[in-house]
Design a protein around this motif. Structure first.
Motif, PDB file in Angstrom:
ATOM      1  N   ASN A 133       0.983  -1.136  -0.031  1.00 14.83           N
ATOM      2  CA  ASN A 133      -0.053  -0.109   0.076  1.00 14.83           C
ATOM      3  C   ASN A 133       0.816   1.097  -0.104  1.00 14.83           C
ATOM      4  O   ASN A 133       0.719   2.313   0.823  1.00 14.83           O
ATOM      5  CB  ASN A 133      -0.929  -0.018   1.119  1.00 14.83           C
ATOM      6  N   CYS A 162      -0.815  -2.949  -3.817  1.00 13.66           N
ATOM      7  CA  CYS A 162      -1.366  -1.834  -3.709  1.00 13.66           C
ATOM      8  C   CYS A 162      -2.998  -1.988  -4.449  1.00 13.66           C
ATOM      9  O   CYS A 162      -3.367  -3.053  -5.057  1.00 13.66           O
ATOM     10  CB  CYS A 162      -0.902  -0.594  -4.445  1.00 13.66           C
ATOM     11  N   PRO A 163      -3.904  -0.909  -4.234  1.00 12.86           N
ATOM     12  CA  PRO A 163      -5.113  -1.127  -5.033  1.00 12.86           C
ATOM     13  C   PRO A 163      -4.975  -1.207  -6.538  1.00 12.86           C
ATOM     14  O   PRO A 163      -4.209  -0.620  -7.095  1.00 12.86           O
ATOM     15  CB  PRO A 163      -5.773   0.004  -4.494  1.00 12.86           C
ATOM     16  N   THR A 274      -9.289  -6.031  -7.193  1.00 15.86           N
ATOM     17  CA  THR A 274      -8.639  -5.095  -6.347  1.00 15.86           C
ATOM     18  C   THR A 274      -8.493  -5.756  -4.894  1.00 15.86           C
ATOM     19  O   THR A 274      -9.544  -6.425  -4.498  1.00 15.86           O
ATOM     20  CB  THR A 274      -9.256  -3.894  -6.028  1.00 15.86           C
ATOM     21  N   PRO A 275      -7.367  -5.810  -4.061  1.00 14.55           N
ATOM     22  CA  PRO A 275      -6.074  -5.350  -4.514  1.00 14.55           C
ATOM     23  C   PRO A 275      -5.404  -5.991  -5.700  1.00 14.55           C
ATOM     24  O   PRO A 275      -5.869  -7.076  -5.965  1.00 14.55           O
ATOM     25  CB  PRO A 275      -5.250  -5.337  -3.319  1.00 14.55           C
TER      26      PRO A 275
END
Length: 286
Positions: A133, A162-163, A274-275
């Protein structure tokens, strides 16, 4: 994870919370809650890289935050460097980081206080570069990946979580987002909130953009599967994570998992989920 749990229990949460409450006029419980959130995220970060760890690896944690993960790995005997840009020494986050590093000063952790895009070979070469993230907060993330690639060993790997903003959901705030209408999304979903610093830092990166970057730079990008399913399950199993996704998102996640429908999310392609977790290596010549 038993060793990590033991390490995290040695952190003086109450003492730090009291000290920062007195110095900054903030609520001690709020500060302790933030510390517990960072500690909880370090569990996720360690789980992310654990299958790839071997004693001889040279590790670089990008966006190390309060450096809890790096400090733990250092205590476990790993060769690790933490990268976390200096914030000028004034913010609460920077003060907490300093206090934690002072508390564990015996570990002699190397901390690079520079942005990822400023990495050079003078900082060393690394066999595993990882982040959790973080990439979504780097304005020029392609430049950051290029700089990381410049300090990656020939057989090394990057591992970033991360997203994926192809999916119209912003996990930091637990709200929808239209990535091509950022200002409108901010107005529509955040309204008059004054805690929008995180939102303003987001680059709204997508899986497809990362894959395209890899092709342009002769890098092999492999995306892990079933991550949306794991995120739904984490909302159900992890109380602190559930708190960050309160409301409709948490309710829908619980309903999907308890009905059994959630298992179908295992089969959604990474580009539409996502992620994202991407493994990046140099392309091997046959």
């Amino acid at each position: 994870m038993a060793e990590l749990d033991h390490f995290l229990k040695t952190l003086p949460y109450d003492q730090l919370a009291r000290e920062f409450s007195a110095d900054n006029g903030l609520d001690a419980e709020n500060i302790k809650e933030r510390l517990l959130t960072y500690a909880n995220e370090s569990r996720v970060t360690v789980a992310l890289i654990q299958p790839h760890l071997t004693p001889a690896l040279r590790l670089l944690e990008v966006g190390a935050g309060l450096c809890l993960t790096s400090l733990f790995l250092k205590q476990q005997g790993y060769q690790i460097t933490a990268l976390e840009p200096a914030m000028g020494g004034f913010g609460l986050f920077e003060q907490l980081k300093r206090a934690i590093l002072n508390h564990y000063s015996d570990s002699m952790l190397t901390v690079l206080e520079k942005p990822a895009q400023a990495l050079t070979t003078a900082d060393g070469h690394f066999d595993l570069i990882f982040s959790n993230n973080v990439i979504e907060h780097i304005p020029d993330w392609p430049a950051a990946l290029t700089a990381m690639g410049g300090v990656l060993s020939d057989q090394g790997k990057m591992l970033h979580a991360c997203p994926n903003y192809t999916v119209p959901y912003e996990p930091h705030y637990g709200v929808p987002v239209f990535r091509h209408l950022r200002k409108f999304s901010k107005w529509l979903f955040l309204g008059n909130r004054d805690d929008t610093e995180i939102w303003d830092s987001l680059n709204f990166i997508t899986c497809r953009e990362v894959a395209h970057y890899g092709k342009q730079h002769e890098l092999s990008c492999t995306f892990e599967k079933a991550l949306l399913y794991k995120a739904l399950k984490r909302i159900e199993d992890d109380p602190l994570f559930e708190t960050r996704h309160q409301g409709a998102v948490a309710t829908i996640a619980r309903l999907l998992m308890r009905s059994g429908i959630g298992t179908l999310f295992r089969y959604i392609p990474p580009s539409l989920a996502t992620p994202m977790i991407v493994h990046i290596t140099r392309k091997r010549l046959n």
